[in-house]
Design an enzyme around this catalytic site. Sequence first.
Site, PDB file in Angstrom:
ATOM      1  N   ALA A  36       0.826  -1.215   0.000  1.00 51.86           N
ATOM      2  CA  ALA A  36       0.000   0.000   0.000  1.00 51.86           C
ATOM      3  C   ALA A  36       0.855   1.258   0.000  1.00 51.86           C
ATOM      4  O   ALA A  36       1.976   1.267   0.498  1.00 51.86           O
ATOM      5  CB  ALA A  36      -0.909   0.008   1.229  1.00 51.86           C
ATOM      6  N   HIS A  50      -2.908  -0.464  10.637  1.00 51.49           N
ATOM      7  CA  HIS A  50      -2.263  -1.767  10.426  1.00 51.49           C
ATOM      8  C   HIS A  50      -0.899  -1.813  11.115  1.00 51.49           C
ATOM      9  O   HIS A  50      -0.532  -2.827  11.701  1.00 51.49           O
ATOM     10  CB  HIS A  50      -2.091  -2.046   8.924  1.00 51.49           C
TER      11      HIS A  50
END
Length: 177
Positions: A36, A50
């Site tokens: 990402a 995360h």
Amino acid sequence: MKGTELILGGARSGKSRLAEQLAAASGLDVIYVATATAGDEEMAERIARHQTQRPAAWQVVEEQQDLASVVQRYSRKGTCLLIDCLTLWLTHCLCAEEATHEHWQQHKHDFLTALLHAEGRIILVSNEVGQGIVPMGELSRRFVDESGWLHQAIARQAERVVFVTAGIPQVLKGPVW
């Protein structure tokens, strides 16, 4: 691809949490491979969330396109690579400046080959996007098609394939834990 697992699921299905639990329980040195990028504030918040959920001892490698090189470099006996997520990787490859059909096919081929020769355990996380309607727009349809073909290619070779719905893992292929 002995030791390779593919974990599929929809958005907020629990697939990443399951992958992180499996990696933590493996007893191996975990290398978290993040695909990402924080293109906006909301995505930056997702990434930060995360990061706080992962153990501090895990090494983190960020790579948006060349996953084959990451697997070749970091997959060793005694390691567990957790790659999250393949559909973001696919997006980066399809939307890159040099993106062509051949460009993506080469990345996919190199990645699948690297997985075949990997020495450590690998846990792959990806979004299942092909269970809905056929999307409008050429790029959206290509994304759905390519992700489906990628998942099929990995699933043919993976030791275990798991589909996660509402936090409940369903083993589609391979040994149950």
